[in-house]
Design a protein around this motif. Structure first.
Motif, PDB file in Angstrom:
ATOM      1  N   SER A 287       0.845  -1.196   0.000  1.00  0.00           N
ATOM      2  CA  SER A 287       0.000   0.000   0.000  1.00  0.00           C
ATOM      3  C   SER A 287       0.880   1.246   0.000  1.00  0.00           C
ATOM      4  O   SER A 287       1.998   1.222   0.524  1.00  0.00           O
ATOM      5  CB  SER A 287      -0.910   0.022   1.226  1.00  0.00           C
ATOM      6  N   PHE A 288       0.375   2.333  -0.576  1.00  0.00           N
ATOM      7  CA  PHE A 288       1.065   3.620  -0.544  1.00  0.00           C
ATOM      8  C   PHE A 288       0.226   4.603   0.260  1.00  0.00           C
ATOM      9  O   PHE A 288      -1.005   4.591   0.194  1.00  0.00           O
ATOM     10  CB  PHE A 288       1.298   4.149  -1.955  1.00  0.00           C
ATOM     11  N   TRP A 289       0.907   5.460   1.004  1.00  0.00           N
ATOM     12  CA  TRP A 289       0.251   6.405   1.906  1.00  0.00           C
ATOM     13  C   TRP A 289       0.863   7.778   1.691  1.00  0.00           C
ATOM     14  O   TRP A 289       2.070   7.947   1.862  1.00  0.00           O
ATOM     15  CB  TRP A 289       0.437   5.928   3.348  1.00  0.00           C
ATOM     16  N   GLN A 290       0.072   8.766   1.301  1.00  0.00           N
ATOM     17  CA  GLN A 290       0.574  10.116   1.126  1.00  0.00           C
ATOM     18  C   GLN A 290       0.544  10.852   2.457  1.00  0.00           C
ATOM     19  O   GLN A 290      -0.497  10.960   3.107  1.00  0.00           O
ATOM     20  CB  GLN A 290      -0.253  10.892   0.091  1.00  0.00           C
ATOM     21  N   ILE A 291       1.699  11.376   2.852  1.00  0.00           N
ATOM     22  CA  ILE A 291       1.832  12.069   4.131  1.00  0.00           C
ATOM     23  C   ILE A 291       2.359  13.483   3.878  1.00  0.00           C
ATOM     24  O   ILE A 291       2.967  13.753   2.846  1.00  0.00           O
ATOM     25  CB  ILE A 291       2.789  11.315   5.090  1.00  0.00           C
ATOM     26  N   PRO A 292       2.137  14.408   4.813  1.00  0.00           N
ATOM     27  CA  PRO A 292       2.687  15.759   4.663  1.00  0.00           C
ATOM     28  C   PRO A 292       4.208  15.752   4.739  1.00  0.00           C
ATOM     29  O   PRO A 292       4.815  14.862   5.346  1.00  0.00           O
ATOM     30  CB  PRO A 292       2.078  16.521   5.850  1.00  0.00           C
ATOM     31  N   LYS A 293       4.829  16.748   4.144  1.00  0.00           N
ATOM     32  CA  LYS A 293       6.294  16.833   4.155  1.00  0.00           C
ATOM     33  C   LYS A 293       6.844  16.902   5.576  1.00  0.00           C
ATOM     34  O   LYS A 293       7.946  16.415   5.848  1.00  0.00           O
ATOM     35  CB  LYS A 293       6.748  18.063   3.358  1.00  0.00           C
ATOM     36  N   ARG A 294       6.093  17.511   6.488  1.00  0.00           N
ATOM     37  CA  ARG A 294       6.597  17.662   7.854  1.00  0.00           C
ATOM     38  C   ARG A 294       6.738  16.314   8.569  1.00  0.00           C
ATOM     39  O   ARG A 294       7.388  16.220   9.601  1.00  0.00           O
ATOM     40  CB  ARG A 294       5.682  18.586   8.665  1.00  0.00           C
ATOM     41  N   ASN A 296       7.981  13.708   6.971  1.00  0.00           N
ATOM     42  CA  ASN A 296       8.954  12.948   6.184  1.00  0.00           C
ATOM     43  C   ASN A 296      10.301  13.658   6.137  1.00  0.00           C
ATOM     44  O   ASN A 296      11.037  13.555   5.155  1.00  0.00           O
ATOM     45  CB  ASN A 296       8.424  12.747   4.756  1.00  0.00           C
ATOM     46  N   VAL A 297      10.640  14.350   7.206  1.00  0.00           N
ATOM     47  CA  VAL A 297      11.825  15.208   7.230  1.00  0.00           C
ATOM     48  C   VAL A 297      13.117  14.390   7.108  1.00  0.00           C
ATOM     49  O   VAL A 297      14.027  14.745   6.345  1.00  0.00           O
ATOM     50  CB  VAL A 297      11.848  16.055   8.520  1.00  0.00           C
ATOM     51  N   GLU A 298      13.214  13.299   7.846  1.00  0.00           N
ATOM     52  CA  GLU A 298      14.460  12.542   7.873  1.00  0.00           C
ATOM     53  C   GLU A 298      14.783  11.929   6.508  1.00  0.00           C
ATOM     54  O   GLU A 298      15.915  12.009   6.023  1.00  0.00           O
ATOM     55  CB  GLU A 298      14.388  11.438   8.927  1.00  0.00           C
ATOM     56  N   ALA A 299      13.797  11.324   5.874  1.00  0.00           N
ATOM     57  CA  ALA A 299      14.026  10.742   4.555  1.00  0.00           C
ATOM     58  C   ALA A 299      14.339  11.829   3.527  1.00  0.00           C
ATOM     59  O   ALA A 299      15.196  11.651   2.654  1.00  0.00           O
ATOM     60  CB  ALA A 299      12.813   9.930   4.114  1.00  0.00           C
ATOM     61  N   HIS A 300      13.662  12.966   3.633  1.00  0.00           N
ATOM     62  CA  HIS A 300      13.907  14.075   2.710  1.00  0.00           C
ATOM     63  C   HIS A 300      15.342  14.578   2.856  1.00  0.00           C
ATOM     64  O   HIS A 300      16.029  14.845   1.849  1.00  0.00           O
ATOM     65  CB  HIS A 300      12.917  15.204   2.996  1.00  0.00           C
ATOM     66  N   ARG A 301      15.805  14.703   4.084  1.00  0.00           N
ATOM     67  CA  ARG A 301      17.166  15.186   4.319  1.00  0.00           C
ATOM     68  C   ARG A 301      18.192  14.225   3.716  1.00  0.00           C
ATOM     69  O   ARG A 301      19.168  14.657   3.099  1.00  0.00           O
ATOM     70  CB  ARG A 301      17.419  15.326   5.824  1.00  0.00           C
ATOM     71  N   ALA A 302      17.966  12.941   3.884  1.00  0.00           N
ATOM     72  CA  ALA A 302      18.910  11.954   3.345  1.00  0.00           C
ATOM     73  C   ALA A 302      18.934  11.984   1.822  1.00  0.00           C
ATOM     74  O   ALA A 302      19.993  11.861   1.196  1.00  0.00           O
ATOM     75  CB  ALA A 302      18.540  10.563   3.838  1.00  0.00           C
ATOM     76  N   ALA A 303      17.772  12.144   1.192  1.00  0.00           N
ATOM     77  CA  ALA A 303      17.727  12.224  -0.269  1.00  0.00           C
ATOM     78  C   ALA A 303      18.439  13.475  -0.768  1.00  0.00           C
ATOM     79  O   ALA A 303      19.143  13.445  -1.787  1.00  0.00           O
ATOM     80  CB  ALA A 303      16.274  12.214  -0.736  1.00  0.00           C
ATOM     81  N   LYS A 304      18.285  14.563  -0.044  1.00  0.00           N
ATOM     82  CA  LYS A 304      18.948  15.825  -0.405  1.00  0.00           C
ATOM     83  C   LYS A 304      20.462  15.680  -0.297  1.00  0.00           C
ATOM     84  O   LYS A 304      21.213  16.138  -1.171  1.00  0.00           O
ATOM     85  CB  LYS A 304      18.445  16.947   0.489  1.00  0.00           C
ATOM     86  N   GLU A 305      20.921  15.053   0.766  1.00  0.00           N
ATOM     87  CA  GLU A 305      22.364  14.852   0.942  1.00  0.00           C
ATOM     88  C   GLU A 305      22.940  13.982  -0.170  1.00  0.00           C
ATOM     89  O   GLU A 305      24.055  14.215  -0.643  1.00  0.00           O
ATOM     90  CB  GLU A 305      22.634  14.233   2.306  1.00  0.00           C
ATOM     91  N   ALA A 306      22.185  12.973  -0.594  1.00  0.00           N
ATOM     92  CA  ALA A 306      22.651  12.119  -1.685  1.00  0.00           C
ATOM     93  C   ALA A 306      22.761  12.911  -2.980  1.00  0.00           C
ATOM     94  O   ALA A 306      23.730  12.760  -3.738  1.00  0.00           O
ATOM     95  CB  ALA A 306      21.702  10.938  -1.863  1.00  0.00           C
ATOM     96  N   ALA A 307      21.784  13.777  -3.235  1.00  0.00           N
ATOM     97  CA  ALA A 307      21.813  14.583  -4.450  1.00  0.00           C
ATOM     98  C   ALA A 307      22.973  15.571  -4.435  1.00  0.00           C
ATOM     99  O   ALA A 307      23.568  15.876  -5.480  1.00  0.00           O
ATOM    100  CB  ALA A 307      20.491  15.321  -4.611  1.00  0.00           C
ATOM    101  N   GLU A 308      23.310  16.086  -3.253  1.00  0.00           N
ATOM    102  CA  GLU A 308      24.367  17.084  -3.124  1.00  0.00           C
ATOM    103  C   GLU A 308      25.761  16.477  -3.001  1.00  0.00           C
ATOM    104  O   GLU A 308      26.740  17.207  -2.925  1.00  0.00           O
ATOM    105  CB  GLU A 308      24.088  17.969  -1.906  1.00  0.00           C
ATOM    106  N   SER A 309      25.854  15.153  -2.988  1.00  0.00           N
ATOM    107  CA  SER A 309      27.146  14.501  -2.788  1.00  0.00           C
ATOM    108  C   SER A 309      28.110  14.707  -3.951  1.00  0.00           C
ATOM    109  O   SER A 309      29.327  14.558  -3.793  1.00  0.00           O
ATOM    110  CB  SER A 309      26.931  12.998  -2.581  1.00  0.00           C
ATOM    111  N   GLY A 310      27.581  15.027  -5.115  1.00  0.00           N
ATOM    112  CA  GLY A 310      28.437  15.197  -6.284  1.00  0.00           C
ATOM    113  C   GLY A 310      28.774  13.900  -6.988  1.00  0.00           C
ATOM    114  O   GLY A 310      29.426  13.901  -8.042  1.00  0.00           O
ATOM    115  N   GLU A 311      28.343  12.779  -6.442  1.00  0.00           N
ATOM    116  CA  GLU A 311      28.623  11.485  -7.052  1.00  0.00           C
ATOM    117  C   GLU A 311      27.785  11.298  -8.310  1.00  0.00           C
ATOM    118  O   GLU A 311      26.637  11.739  -8.373  1.00  0.00           O
ATOM    119  CB  GLU A 311      28.313  10.368  -6.051  1.00  0.00           C
ATOM    120  N   VAL A 312      28.366  10.638  -9.287  1.00  0.00           N
ATOM    121  CA  VAL A 312      27.657  10.319 -10.524  1.00  0.00           C
ATOM    122  C   VAL A 312      27.591   8.804 -10.666  1.00  0.00           C
ATOM    123  O   VAL A 312      28.618   8.123 -10.594  1.00  0.00           O
ATOM    124  CB  VAL A 312      28.359  10.931 -11.755  1.00  0.00           C
ATOM    125  N   VAL A 313      26.406   8.270 -10.825  1.00  0.00           N
ATOM    126  CA  VAL A 313      26.206   6.832 -10.996  1.00  0.00           C
ATOM    127  C   VAL A 313      25.588   6.611 -12.365  1.00  0.00           C
ATOM    128  O   VAL A 313      24.537   7.175 -12.673  1.00  0.00           O
ATOM    129  CB  VAL A 313      25.290   6.253  -9.894  1.00  0.00           C
TER     130      VAL A 313
END
Length: 324
Positions: A287-294, A296-313
């Motif tokens: 099942s999928f559940w839509q939740i407010p951004k507030r 989902n802060v921890e997962a959002h922060r981790a995704a942002k850090e991955a994007a900002e890492s500069g790594e290319v895959v």
């Protein structure tokens, strides 16, 4: 049993298992009903409406100790997730997830409805068994069975232009560093049916969000842990609606939008649908559940850090977690 019981201690992750029979099966009695497991090579096989057997797309041979799927659970998952009709040009409608109904109370956040607990779903959450318990986010409402698990996912994109945009994804399935998994969005999508490399795509937040859900489902053989329902929580309406409804409509139209345009991210949507089919055949409803951004802060922060890492895959990779 207690943690001092020799049978229990022998089942810790650094000790050999002693409960397997010579035929590869072992059984756990003494609960409301016996539970049957098997150590085997598990390569999911699906029989289509024409009676032809095939392997779901995106699956590999899996070596695992897993509960033998309960036929009742398999039937339920098939009924709520199964394609209902064929689309245009004879295409088979796509497998979709179910929609987790929004909580009746506005304060019913994931933290309110789910709690981290060390459980083993094979015996209804009872700790004193001969299998290694896992720490998961488990439904508080289903406190007796503990058969519903939560994973939160997120995607993030740094859009500096088509040429240098970068994106990351993440998911969280248990407390602590080991329960947070993140990565950089690959330039290539999933490989094609003929085994050739996937097509190259620009980084977008929508691709990152779908990628997070795919990574969460592929990370472990969740149905092998005995979960009857897996809930993926995301703050992305695009991901939640796409996984639960829009995919089926798109597939029926030959992967065209209502305006006739090609559906974006089709490669990832089809990859996700193939995984949903595998989970249904394993007896686990997704099942999928839509939740407010507030929420989902921890997962959002981790995704942002991955994007900002500069790594290319370049190549599409499969994150894998073993005994976690």
């Amino acid at each position: 049993m207690t943690s001092r019981d020799p049978d229990y201690d022998s089942e810790r992750e650094d000790n050999p298992r002693r409960v397997l029979n010579t035929d590869g099966y072992f059984r756990k009695d003494g609960a409301t009903r016996p539970f049957v497991f098997k150590l085997e090579e598990f390569k999911p096989r699906i029989v289509d409406k024409n009676g032809k057997e095939h392997q779901p797309r995106g699956t590999d041979m899996i070596y695992t100790v897993r509960p033998v799927p309960n036929p009742i659970l398999v039937q339920h998952a098939r009924e709520v997730m199964c394609p209902s009709s064929e689309g245009q040009n004879g295409e088979t409608a796509i497998w979709t997830a179910t929609l987790n109904p929004p909580p009746s109370e506005p304060t019913a956040s994931p933290g309110t409805l789910f709690a981290p607990r060390e459980v083993n779903t094979a015996t209804a959450g009872i700790h004193n068994i001969r299998l290694v318990p896992r720490r998961r986010y488990v439904s508080r409402i289903d406190s007796l069975k503990l058969k519903t698990m939560l994973i939160t996912v997120s995607g993030f994109c740094i859009d500096n232009g088509p040429a240098d945009s970068r994106a990351g994804w993440s998911f969280i399935f248990r407390p602590g560093p080991v329960g947070l998994v993140s990565g950089v969005l690959e330039r290539q999508g999933p490989e094609h049916d003929d085994g050739s490399p996937g097509s190259v795509h620009g980084a977008t937040v929508t691709r990152a969000e779908i990628r997070a859900a795919i990574a969460a489902l592929e990370f472990r053989v969740w149905w092998g842990e005995g979960w009857e329902r897996l809930i993926i929580a995301s703050d992305s309406e695009y991901l939640v609606c796409g996984a639960t409804s829009w995919m089926r409509t798109w597939a029926a139209r030959g992967w065209r939008t209502s305006g006739g345009a090609r559906v974006k991210n089709r490669d990832l949507w089809e990859k996700l649908a193939g995984l949903l089919e595998v989970f249904a055949e394993g007896g686990t409803e997704v099942s999928f559940w839509q939740i407010p951004k507030r929420w989902n802060v921890e997962a959002h922060r981790a995704a942002k850090e991955a994007a900002e890492s500069g790594e290319v895959v370049e190549e599409f990779v499969k994150p894998t977690g073993v005994m976690v």
